[in-house]
Design a protein around this motif. Structure first.
Motif, mmCIF file in Angstrom:
data_model
loop_
_atom_site.group_PDB
_atom_site.id
_atom_site.type_symbol
_atom_site.label_atom_id
_atom_site.label_comp_id
_atom_site.label_asym_id
_atom_site.label_seq_id
_atom_site.Cartn_x
_atom_site.Cartn_y
_atom_site.Cartn_z
ATOM 1 N N VAL A 188 1.017 4.315 -2.719
ATOM 2 C CA VAL A 188 1.023 5.750 -2.535
ATOM 3 C C VAL A 188 2.214 6.643 -2.945
ATOM 4 O O VAL A 188 1.914 7.705 -3.272
ATOM 5 C CB VAL A 188 0.551 5.583 -0.931
ATOM 6 C CG1 VAL A 188 0.583 7.244 -0.602
ATOM 7 C CG2 VAL A 188 -0.614 5.139 -0.512
ATOM 8 N N VAL B 11 0.769 -1.369 0.088
ATOM 9 C CA VAL B 11 0.024 0.106 -0.117
ATOM 10 C C VAL B 11 0.952 1.319 -0.132
ATOM 11 O O VAL B 11 0.597 2.220 -0.637
ATOM 12 C CB VAL B 11 -1.155 0.012 1.303
ATOM 13 C CG1 VAL B 11 -1.845 1.338 1.317
ATOM 14 C CG2 VAL B 11 -2.094 -1.199 1.032
ATOM 15 N N LEU B 12 2.065 1.216 1.009
ATOM 16 C CA LEU B 12 2.882 2.519 0.839
ATOM 17 C C LEU B 12 3.528 2.746 -0.586
ATOM 18 O O LEU B 12 3.706 3.698 -0.884
ATOM 19 C CB LEU B 12 3.865 2.188 2.083
ATOM 20 C CG LEU B 12 3.201 2.278 3.406
ATOM 21 C CD1 LEU B 12 4.299 2.060 4.230
ATOM 22 C CD2 LEU B 12 2.869 3.621 3.690
ATOM 23 N N SER C 282 5.215 16.795 -2.973
ATOM 24 C CA SER C 282 5.103 15.749 -3.630
ATOM 25 C C SER C 282 6.378 14.825 -3.850
ATOM 26 O O SER C 282 6.467 13.432 -3.626
ATOM 27 C CB SER C 282 4.061 15.620 -5.064
ATOM 28 O OG SER C 282 4.779 16.500 -5.803
ATOM 29 N N ILE D 277 8.116 7.944 1.452
ATOM 30 C CA ILE D 277 7.175 6.887 1.419
ATOM 31 C C ILE D 277 7.782 5.717 0.720
ATOM 32 O O ILE D 277 7.598 4.495 1.172
ATOM 33 C CB ILE D 277 5.890 7.397 1.306
ATOM 34 C CG1 ILE D 277 5.293 8.479 2.247
ATOM 35 C CG2 ILE D 277 4.963 6.153 1.162
ATOM 36 C CD1 ILE D 277 3.892 8.951 1.798
ATOM 37 N N GLY E 96 6.973 11.510 -1.566
ATOM 38 C CA GLY E 96 6.871 10.313 -2.344
ATOM 39 C C GLY E 96 8.431 9.762 -2.024
ATOM 40 O O GLY E 96 8.214 8.397 -2.054
ATOM 41 N N GLY F 264 0.490 8.502 -6.067
ATOM 42 C CA GLY F 264 -0.046 9.564 -5.484
ATOM 43 C C GLY F 264 1.009 10.567 -5.688
ATOM 44 O O GLY F 264 0.733 11.706 -6.001
#
Length: 201
Positions: free
Chosen positions: A88, A84-85, A139, A146, A143, A92
């Protein structure tokens, strides 16, 4: 003819003085004559003359090594969280970077088109789009953090087999995340510059 002199034999076990310690008598081995030892079903038979177990004693059954405990199943949550990370970080951050870069190109297209060809740069061109520049920087760094987190956690999940499949997928996605981010930013920045130049021009 010689006469034979005899001496009295010395006693084998002289009597102990009063109050002295006397060793106990050796225990008899084997059951008394005529006695029968009860046998339990499945118990081994003692050879003749061997020491017999006391009455009521039963030898334990099932000699051998104890059975190994069943392995405890490990949860795959670690690999799932890493996956999931990584999504993202890749999707994301790439999405916000693409939006920011398009608006940067759209707002600064006219100023970039008017720059001289000698390669000089005027930072005041980005003043109207400074909010979009900040969004692009945030961002990128979020990013990156993460994505590194997802990469490390995916490696741990793969090695410890706590969600190995998801961990491998997280490693792959986090590894290509910077390429996806750079490609989206470059593409949308180019599209924004083209649109900004056309609107201003």
């Amino acid at each position: 003819m010689m006469s034979r002199v005899t001496t009295p034999d010395a006693p084998q076990n002289p009597p102990a003085p009063p109050g002295a310690w006397v060793p106990p008598a050796a225990p008899p081995f084997g059951p008394p004559q005529g006695a029968s030892v009860p046998q339990h079903p499945g118990a081994p038979v003692a050879p003749a003359g061997a020491y017999a177990p006391p009455q009521g004693y039963a030898p334990p059954q099932g000699y051998g090594m104890p059975a190994a405990p069943a392995p405890v199943p490990r949860s795959g949550a670690l690999g799932l969280v890493a996956l999931v990370l990584s999504l993202v970080a890749t999707i994301g951050a790439g999405l916000f970077g693409a939006i920011a870069s398009f608006n940067i190109g759209l707002g600064a297209g006219k100023g970039l088109a008017g720059l001289p060809m000698d390669g000089s740069w005027d930072w005041s061109i980005l003043t109207p789009v400074r909010d979009w520049v900040l969004l692009g920087e945030v961002s990128f760094w979020v990013g990156t953090v993460i994505g590194i987190w997802a990469l490390v956690q995916g490696i741990v999940a793969t090695v410890t087999r706590r969600g190995r499949g998801a961990g491998i997928a997280a490693i792959a996605i986090a590894a290509v995340g910077p390429l996806v981010f750079g490609g989206l930013v470059q593409g949308f920045l180019t599209a924004g510059l083209a649109a900004g130049t056309g609107i201003g021009g």
